[in-house]
Design a protein around this motif. Structure first.
Motif, PDB file in Angstrom:
ATOM      1  N   SER A 105       0.763  -1.347  -0.228  1.00 49.00           N
ATOM      2  CA  SER A 105      -0.270   0.007   0.451  1.00 49.00           C
ATOM      3  C   SER A 105       0.453   0.969  -0.283  1.00 49.00           C
ATOM      4  CB  SER A 105      -0.912  -0.007   1.581  1.00 49.00           C
ATOM      5  OG  SER A 105      -2.144   1.448   1.502  1.00 49.00           O
ATOM      6  N   ASP A 106       0.252   1.867  -0.662  1.00 51.91           N
ATOM      7  CA  ASP A 106       1.325   3.695  -0.646  1.00 51.91           C
ATOM      8  C   ASP A 106       0.753   4.740  -0.211  1.00 51.91           C
ATOM      9  OD1 ASP A 106      -1.191   4.353  -2.445  1.00 51.91           O
ATOM     10  OD2 ASP A 106      -0.273   4.939  -3.736  1.00 51.91           O
ATOM     11  N   GLY A 107      -1.121   4.336   0.986  1.00 56.12           N
ATOM     12  CA  GLY A 107      -1.618   4.499   1.703  1.00 56.12           C
ATOM     13  C   GLY A 107      -2.373   5.584   1.567  1.00 56.12           C
ATOM     14  N   ALA A 108      -2.681   5.209  -0.199  1.00 58.34           N
ATOM     15  CA  ALA A 108      -4.265   5.900  -0.955  1.00 58.34           C
ATOM     16  C   ALA A 108      -5.456   4.977  -0.728  1.00 58.34           C
ATOM     17  CB  ALA A 108      -3.738   7.094  -1.543  1.00 58.34           C
ATOM     18  N   VAL A 109      -6.605   5.587  -0.556  1.00 57.43           N
ATOM     19  CA  VAL A 109      -7.668   4.924  -0.876  1.00 57.43           C
ATOM     20  C   VAL A 109      -9.128   5.238  -1.582  1.00 57.43           C
ATOM     21  CG1 VAL A 109      -9.057   3.161   0.183  1.00 57.43           C
ATOM     22  CG2 VAL A 109      -6.454   3.461   1.314  1.00 57.43           C
ATOM     23  N   GLY A 110      -9.179   4.518  -2.694  1.00 55.44           N
ATOM     24  CA  GLY A 110     -10.519   5.083  -2.961  1.00 55.44           C
ATOM     25  C   GLY A 110     -11.592   4.596  -2.868  1.00 55.44           C
ATOM     26  N   ALA A 111     -12.740   4.863  -3.332  1.00 52.75           N
ATOM     27  CA  ALA A 111     -13.969   4.101  -2.887  1.00 52.75           C
ATOM     28  C   ALA A 111     -15.327   4.231  -4.173  1.00 52.75           C
ATOM     29  CB  ALA A 111     -14.752   3.980  -1.700  1.00 52.75           C
ATOM     30  N   LEU A 112     -15.496   3.336  -4.179  1.00 54.98           N
ATOM     31  CA  LEU A 112     -16.249   2.578  -5.846  1.00 54.98           C
ATOM     32  C   LEU A 112     -17.542   1.654  -5.703  1.00 54.98           C
ATOM     33  CD1 LEU A 112     -15.623   0.825  -7.702  1.00 54.98           C
ATOM     34  CD2 LEU A 112     -14.232   3.110  -9.032  1.00 54.98           C
ATOM     35  N   GLY A 113     -18.153   2.086  -6.870  1.00 61.09           N
ATOM     36  CA  GLY A 113     -18.960   1.164  -6.861  1.00 61.09           C
ATOM     37  C   GLY A 113     -20.822   1.375  -7.618  1.00 61.09           C
ATOM     38  N   SER A 114     -21.586   0.600  -7.542  1.00 55.34           N
ATOM     39  CA  SER A 114     -22.633   1.490  -8.398  1.00 55.34           C
ATOM     40  C   SER A 114     -24.131   0.127  -7.630  1.00 55.34           C
ATOM     41  CB  SER A 114     -22.954   0.064  -9.534  1.00 55.34           C
ATOM     42  OG  SER A 114     -22.109   0.625 -10.266  1.00 55.34           O
ATOM     43  N   SER A 115     -25.018   1.427  -6.928  1.00 54.74           N
ATOM     44  CA  SER A 115     -26.220   0.667  -6.429  1.00 54.74           C
ATOM     45  C   SER A 115     -25.869   0.752  -5.124  1.00 54.74           C
ATOM     46  CB  SER A 115     -26.370  -0.237  -7.269  1.00 54.74           C
ATOM     47  OG  SER A 115     -28.025  -0.627  -6.492  1.00 54.74           O
ATOM     48  N   TYR A 116     -25.845  -0.261  -4.322  1.00 51.89           N
ATOM     49  CA  TYR A 116     -25.564  -0.606  -2.660  1.00 51.89           C
ATOM     50  C   TYR A 116     -24.112  -0.270  -2.418  1.00 51.89           C
ATOM     51  CZ  TYR A 116     -25.685  -1.971   1.853  1.00 51.89           C
ATOM     52  OH  TYR A 116     -25.748  -2.341   2.864  1.00 51.89           O
ATOM     53  N   SER A 117     -22.951  -0.807  -3.207  1.00 53.05           N
ATOM     54  CA  SER A 117     -22.214  -0.268  -3.454  1.00 53.05           C
ATOM     55  C   SER A 117     -21.465   0.736  -3.584  1.00 53.05           C
ATOM     56  CB  SER A 117     -21.414  -1.271  -4.665  1.00 53.05           C
ATOM     57  OG  SER A 117     -21.378  -3.011  -3.859  1.00 53.05           O
ATOM     58  N   GLY A 118     -22.051   2.262  -4.062  1.00 57.21           N
ATOM     59  CA  GLY A 118     -21.965   3.186  -4.612  1.00 57.21           C
ATOM     60  C   GLY A 118     -22.211   3.893  -3.228  1.00 57.21           C
ATOM     61  N   GLY A 119     -23.640   3.587  -2.290  1.00 56.34           N
ATOM     62  CA  GLY A 119     -23.699   4.262  -1.082  1.00 56.34           C
ATOM     63  C   GLY A 119     -23.023   3.812  -0.070  1.00 56.34           C
ATOM     64  N   ALA A 120     -21.910   2.585   0.091  1.00 53.99           N
ATOM     65  CA  ALA A 120     -21.109   2.024   0.247  1.00 53.99           C
ATOM     66  C   ALA A 120     -19.718   2.699   0.335  1.00 53.99           C
ATOM     67  CB  ALA A 120     -21.240   0.551   0.783  1.00 53.99           C
ATOM     68  N   ALA A 121     -19.738   3.620  -0.622  1.00 50.95           N
ATOM     69  CA  ALA A 121     -18.342   4.029  -1.658  1.00 50.95           C
ATOM     70  C   ALA A 121     -18.378   6.205  -0.486  1.00 50.95           C
ATOM     71  CB  ALA A 121     -18.289   4.377  -2.342  1.00 50.95           C
ATOM     72  N   GLU A 122     -20.197   5.931  -0.979  1.00 58.07           N
ATOM     73  CA  GLU A 122     -19.781   7.458  -0.488  1.00 58.07           C
ATOM     74  C   GLU A 122     -20.358   7.227   1.090  1.00 58.07           C
ATOM     75  OE1 GLU A 122     -23.571  11.522  -0.824  1.00 58.07           O
ATOM     76  OE2 GLU A 122     -23.885   9.335  -1.528  1.00 58.07           O
TER      77      GLU A 122
END
Length: 626
Positions: free
Chosen positions: A142-159
């Protein structure tokens, strides 16, 4: 080059590297603060140089991070996970090929993870996300940077991952997902979306008992055993224990049926039970009243904004009401870089949908667009995104992508009045009083392939049959042929002056396009439960171009029988070019039996008033040609 569905290039994307094949997967449990074990799959590129560090993308799902194939298919896959959501597969392959790590997570109480579910995106589930991020950044790759994505339920989890304000999470892309769970999906306009909660609840219950074939079809059982167990769970005993814990999951549809207004509390809600000490909430919610606010992303906008992460709001014109979700998120959350894209898509972006056209598989490079966004914000490379307009939208009927600095783009308002002879005209009425009676047809509906089914039937295209037959059950008003093309881009607003024989009513208004051959195509719609009509002051920092309603029980106002009442509400936003020679049509209904709850008892009779004193009308946001 990244091309849209219409093969229209809006940028040269030389920063996105070509796909480099090869990845390997590790599966394991992570133990949370309360002892609950969460199943994760980690994907790393096989071409990674020794000692190289990379950013990670996290995708938290309620629908299995992977499935286990039966023999001999499992042997043929050489132990590789099997994935049933093609868009996730394509995205993961593209990101790992570009040098990212990818982490799929079975959220608490689902898949192979332990625990049980008290609601969607519960406070404990949100906290789990932060602990998964802690684990990610401790890894040697890991370089210490994280992003999150997803559609539908996974999109809500990302937010909602941003509610933790974890400094490692620098960018998220909530795609095709709700911002306000009440008005965007469960109760649009205050009207109960019964088909959705019943169907979604049945689907989730099948997954929770590890029987996906009960939702997708018996034939699935021939190929899969259910959710993928973690590595080392050779006898599937851990998977069995996790699934047993899911027996305590709440019943989605039953809980939805117990609610009516936004601030209602479900009997099974452990966070709002009278006389009991509620478990701790998380973050800084703007409103703790009501069960549905507990898991609604809009309720945590202050935490999302305070996280400082970049946000990409991403949706389609035919994705239920989620186009408005993306717009409300864009208006409300002022992160350093917040982008908005609205395309001609149904849920998930796999289909290109336009009126008067047969659905077609989308050719838009979703993965490339997302990769540019995360490259820009996770420190991989300069993708040039920062120099581009923040808003991109597709104008249907014209087949063109357009850009703007904000939403909606500059427009003028063109008003059309409901007139005698079932006409729609831009001339204000002259008679003091006039009205048309309509006995609500409770069998009216928009069919089995509408915008309101795409969130569950994700692999199917949205299709609206030619509307002549449907409109015979409705009250319609049609304009004269347009002299020149008319581009409607933004939020159409309808004002109806209505009297009813009942103390409540559901109003559905459809905007339609009638071509030179008389064919009628669906463009968009709006709906409102009359009891929810009171308009409230907009609380800061919300910015909407439509009326704001609390949808709270205390603000509801029943109709008085036969008394004229003004109802003003918005249609789901759109961008659509009506061609010259075509006619506009407004169709009014009192029910959509295909999707929404229909009131018991005798169907009411409505009077829609259209005289000078009560001039019912629709205001269309019209963008002038460039």
């Amino acid at each position: 080059m990244v091309r849209s569905d219409a093969d229209h290039v809006w940028h040269e994307n030389q920063a996105v590297p070509p796909h480099k094949p090869g990845m390997y997967c590790q599966s394991r449990y992570l133990t949370m603060r309360d002892g609950i074990r969460i199943a994760v799959n980690l994907y790393l590129p096989t071409h990674r140089p020794a000692g190289a560090r990379m950013p990670a993308i996290i995708n938290q799902t309620r629908y299995y991070r992977a499935m286990e194939l039966r023999q001999p298919a499992r042997a043929a896959m050489r132990g590789k996970p099997f994935h049933h959501i093609p868009s996730t597969v394509a995205c993961r392959r593209r990101f790992v090929g570009a040098g990212y790590a990818w982490v799929d997570v079975d959220v608490r109480g689902s898949g192979a993870s332990f625990g049980h579910r008290v609601c969607e995106w519960s406070p404990d589930e949100i906290r789990d996300g932060a602990e998964v991020v802690d684990w990610i950044i401790r890894q040697p790759w890991s370089d210490g940077a994280v992003g999150a994505l997803g559609s539908s339920y996974s999109g809500g989890a990302a937010e909602l991952l941003l509610v933790n304000r974890h400094p490692a999470v620098r960018a998220v892309a909530p795609r095709f997902s709700p911002f306000d769970a009440y008005s965007d999906i469960a109760f649009p306009g205050g009207v109960r979306a019964r088909w959705f909660t019943e169907t979604w609840g049945r689907y989730n219950a099948a997954l929770d008992r590890n029987a996906p074939w009960d939702a997708a079809g018996w034939w699935v059982r021939l190929f899969v055993t259910g959710v993928q167990p973690v590595d080392g769970d050779r006898d599937r005993s851990l998977r069995a224990q996790a699934i047993a814990a899911h027996d305590a999951n709440y019943d989605i549809h039953r809980q939805a049926e117990s609610l009516s207004f936004r601030d209602d509390v479900a009997p099974s809600d452990p966070y709002h039970r009278a006389g009991e000490e509620a478990p701790p909430l998380i973050g800084n919610p703007i409103d703790e009243a009501g069960s549905i606010n507990l898991f609604s992303p809009h309720n945590y906008w202050r935490d999302v904004e305070a996280s400082g992460a970049a946000v990409y709001s991403y949706s389609g014109w035919f994705d239920g009401a989620y186009a408005h979700s993306a717009i409300k998120r864009f208006h409300t959350v002022s992160t350093p870089v917040h982008r908005l894209i609205l395309g001609p898509w149904s849920h998930g972006g796999g289909w290109h949908i336009e009126p008067f056209r047969a659905p077609a598989k989308s050719t838009f490079d979703h993965e490339g667009e997302l990769l540019r966004f995360f490259d820009e914000h996770l420190g991989q490379r300069n993708s040039g995104l920062a120099s581009e307009p923040r808003v991109r939208y597709f104008t249907m009927g014209e087949g063109r992508w357009k850009a703007a600095s904000t939403w909606p783009p500059a427009a003028t308002t063109r008003r059309f009045y409901l007139a005698s002879g079932r006409m729609l005209t831009d001339a204000a009425p002259q008679d003091d009083r006039a009205a048309d009676e309509y006995r609500v047809d409770v069998t009216a509906g928009t069919g089995e392939h509408s915008r309101w089914r795409t969130q569950v039937a994700i692999g199917e295209a949205v299709r609206y049959p030619e509307r002549s037959g449907a409109d015979r059950k409705l009250l319609t008003y049609t304009s004269a042929p347009l002299v020149s093309p008319l581009e409607v881009t933004g939020h159409p607003m309808v004002t109806l002056f209505v009297s009813s024989t009942a103390d409540d009513a559901n109003l559905f208004v459809y905007l339609e396009d009638v071509d030179t051959r008389g064919r009628i195509a669906y463009v968009t719609e709006g709906l409102l439960r009359a009891a929810c009509r009171p308009i409230s002051a907009l609380p800061p920092p919300y910015r909407q171009d439509v009326p704001y309603r609390t949808f709270n029980r205390g603000d509801a106002k029943p109709l008085i029988a036969h008394e004229i009442t003004e109802l003003t509400f918005d249609l789901v936003p759109t961008s659509y070019l009506v061609r010259g020679g075509h006619r506009l049509r407004i169709a009014i209904a009192g029910a959509d039996a295909s999707h929404f709850a229909v009131a018991d008892g005798t169907p009411p009779t409505l009077a829609v008033h259209r005289g000078r004193l009560h001039a019912s009308h629709i205001d269309l946001p019209v963008v002038m040609p460039a």
